[in-house]
Design an enzyme around this catalytic site. Structure first.
Site, mmCIF file in Angstrom:
data_model
loop_
_atom_site.group_PDB
_atom_site.id
_atom_site.type_symbol
_atom_site.label_atom_id
_atom_site.label_comp_id
_atom_site.label_asym_id
_atom_site.label_seq_id
_atom_site.Cartn_x
_atom_site.Cartn_y
_atom_site.Cartn_z
ATOM 1 N N HIS A 82 29.639 76.094 34.830
ATOM 2 C CA HIS A 82 29.532 77.706 34.494
ATOM 3 C C HIS A 82 29.665 78.115 32.935
ATOM 4 C CE1 HIS A 82 30.385 81.868 35.047
ATOM 5 N NE2 HIS A 82 31.422 81.753 34.133
ATOM 6 N N ASP A 161 36.926 91.610 41.953
ATOM 7 C CA ASP A 161 36.223 91.287 40.580
ATOM 8 C C ASP A 161 34.966 92.291 40.185
ATOM 9 O OD1 ASP A 161 35.876 89.815 38.119
ATOM 10 O OD2 ASP A 161 33.978 89.427 38.840
ATOM 11 N N ARG A 168 37.085 97.465 33.653
ATOM 12 C CA ARG A 168 37.238 96.885 32.357
ATOM 13 C C ARG A 168 36.291 97.108 31.182
ATOM 14 N NH1 ARG A 168 37.132 90.911 33.510
ATOM 15 N NH2 ARG A 168 37.636 90.633 31.438
ATOM 16 N N SER A 183 38.737 86.654 36.793
ATOM 17 C CA SER A 183 37.634 87.029 36.889
ATOM 18 C C SER A 183 36.534 85.903 37.144
ATOM 19 C CB SER A 183 37.094 87.892 35.803
ATOM 20 O OG SER A 183 35.953 88.040 35.845
ATOM 21 N N LYS A 187 35.516 83.839 41.250
ATOM 22 C CA LYS A 187 34.199 83.675 41.454
ATOM 23 C C LYS A 187 33.705 81.966 42.004
ATOM 24 C CE LYS A 187 32.936 86.439 38.446
ATOM 25 N NZ LYS A 187 32.489 87.436 37.531
HETATM 26 N N1 URA Z 1 32.278 86.382 32.953
HETATM 27 C C1 URA Z 1 33.063 87.139 34.080
HETATM 28 O O1 URA Z 1 32.569 86.821 35.054
HETATM 29 N N2 URA Z 1 34.044 87.646 33.778
HETATM 30 C C2 URA Z 1 34.686 87.978 32.749
HETATM 31 O O2 URA Z 1 35.776 88.796 32.519
HETATM 32 C C3 URA Z 1 34.130 87.371 31.433
HETATM 33 C C4 URA Z 1 32.979 86.671 31.535
#
Ligand code: URA
Length: 432
Positions: A82, A161, A168, A183, A187
């Site tokens: 990621h 999220d 946000r 966040s 995932k």
């Molecule tokens: N990527 C995400 O999925 N969430 C964040 O808060 C920052 C980058």
């Protein structure tokens, strides 16, 4: 429970309990708490932070807010990589097929781009016919048959999220460590992979401005991952300049394909090989050196490119793009940007190039914007190169006429001076 008490507690720097955090996430997902109250809490968290335990509870609550994949039917070690987001970051498209030829299983869910950081799913969709919406059954079947599938996140993956991120974005609370950690990690955890390598970016084109900030973020994500029993580590890499040379969806797919044929840009190839060998050694399948050798072998013998072809075919796309990248969407015009003087290129800010590419139509300003897969920018020179006046620095691929204001920016995108500078070191360090 009263939500105002929860806001008050965080305002006074007190630690929230698991029950309070669960209440927040569960009730917010049911629309029982209004956005303005959650905005206040997000700001209190941004200012006062969260303990590791609070971040763990928040991540857990967000992970459980929607579907989680168990991948029960998939045999073997499931891996994921990621990136925290960057300009020209097409790593997954080149790396995942290579990894899958090295004996691990890849069931990768990726996001779409927002702002100047492109998303892997948008890039994949620039391949004609490519389907990025797979059912859980199709995903499992495909991974068992060919070892790899790459798709978009299912609509019910971490709905908490989705709601919180949207808030946000408009309340100046994106840059809070516990909120970024929960966040991203919620995932990742919902996808239930066995081994995860994070690529945490720092620099002008990243969330984190400095190596120190990126390291802190990586350490927090690793510690949350370990709480959940994951085999996880991170590389800290620079996003001062564009990764590779191409920015823009189809242009990046072309560069990823070139890399699978062993003809990719040096810096991008380095990141693919380093992050991949790190992942394979973390998985315990090879030493780092053996992993590097195996990856290079599967690029040279064509197995990795062949697997990308198979994956595209399985997902309804035109697999011929792997042998003939001119079948990818191409822009109508290419405008050259030339050096205005002799000298060394000392700066080409990734953020500026990302924003320019967005202006061409390669990225989204709002989440419902439609992107143009064919447009973008291809750099002919990188930081550290010597250029002669009139030499081409970059090619702008566009379908609309370029405005004067755009051209003015384009001519300023490379800072050229007499003194030589060293190219930016791409991988700063590995954090375990
Ligand atoms: N990527 C995400 O999925 N969430 C964040 O808060 C920052 C980058």
């Amino acid at each position: 429970m009263n939500f105002v008490d929860i806001i008050e507690k965080k305002k006074n720097r007190l630690e929230l309990s698991e029950e309070e955090i669960n209440y927040w996430i569960e009730e917010y997902c049911k629309d029982n708490i209004p956005d303005y109250q959650v905005s206040a809490l997000l700001m209190a968290i941004t200012i006062n932070g969260m303990s590791d335990l609070e971040t763990f509870y928040l991540t857990k609550a967000m992970t459980n807010s929607g579907d989680t994949l168990d991948f029960e039917g998939i045999e073997g070690i499931k891996v994921d990589k990621h990136s925290t987001g960057g300009v020209g970051d097409k790593t997954s498209i080149a790396l995942m097929p290579i990894l899958a030829t090295c004996g691990v299983k890849v069931a990768k869910m990726s996001g779409r781009g927002l702002g100047y950081c492109g998303g892997t799913v948008d890039k994949l969709e620039s391949i004609p016919g490519m389907n990025v919406f797979l059912s859980k059954e199709d995903l499992t079947k495909q991974v068992n048959e060919i070892g790899i599938a790459m798709m978009g996140q299912t609509s019910n993956l971490c709905p908490a999220d989705k709601k919180i991120y949207a808030l946000r974005d408009v309340t100046s609370t994106v840059g809070s460590n516990p909120l970024i950690v929960s966040s991203i990690m919620s995932k990742k955890l919902a996808c239930n992979d066995d081994v995860i390598v994070l690529d945490v970016k720092y620099g002008s084109g990243a969330f984190m401005p400095t190596v120190e900030d990126a390291t802190k973020l990586a350490e927090s994500m690793i510690s949350i991952g370990k709480y959940f029993g994951k085999n996880i580590c991170a590389c800290i890499s620079s996003m001062e300049e564009v990764l590779g040379r191409a920015v823009g969806n189809a242009l990046e797919v072309k560069e990823a394909i070139d890399t699978l044929h062993g003809k990719g840009p040096e810096d991008f190839t380095e990141l693919v090989l380093e992050s991949g060998s790190l992942l394979l050694s973390q998985a315990g399948l090879y030493s780092k050196e053996e992993a590097l050798k195996k990856m290079k072998e599967n690029i040279d013998n064509g197995k990795a490119a062949e697997l990308l072809k198979t994956m595209i075919r399985y997902q309804g796309g035109d697999e011929r793009v792997v042998d003939d990248t001119s079948l990818l969407p191409e822009a109508e015009y290419i405008t050259e940007i030339r050096a205005e003087r002799d000298g060394y290129i000392v700066k080409m800010p990734a953020s500026m190039i990302g924003l320019m590419s967005m202006e061409l139509g390669a990225g989204r300003v709002n989440k419902d914007d439609i992107i143009d897969p064919s447009v973008g920018i291809v750099l002919n020179k990188k930081v550290g190169s010597y250029v002669k006046k009139g030499e081409v620095i970059a090619f702008i691929h566009h379908n609309r006429e370029l405005s004067e204001a755009f051209m003015e920016k384009a001519h300023k995108m490379a800072k050229i001076q007499d003194e030589k500078v060293n190219p930016v070191e791409l991988i700063e360090k590995i954090v375990y």
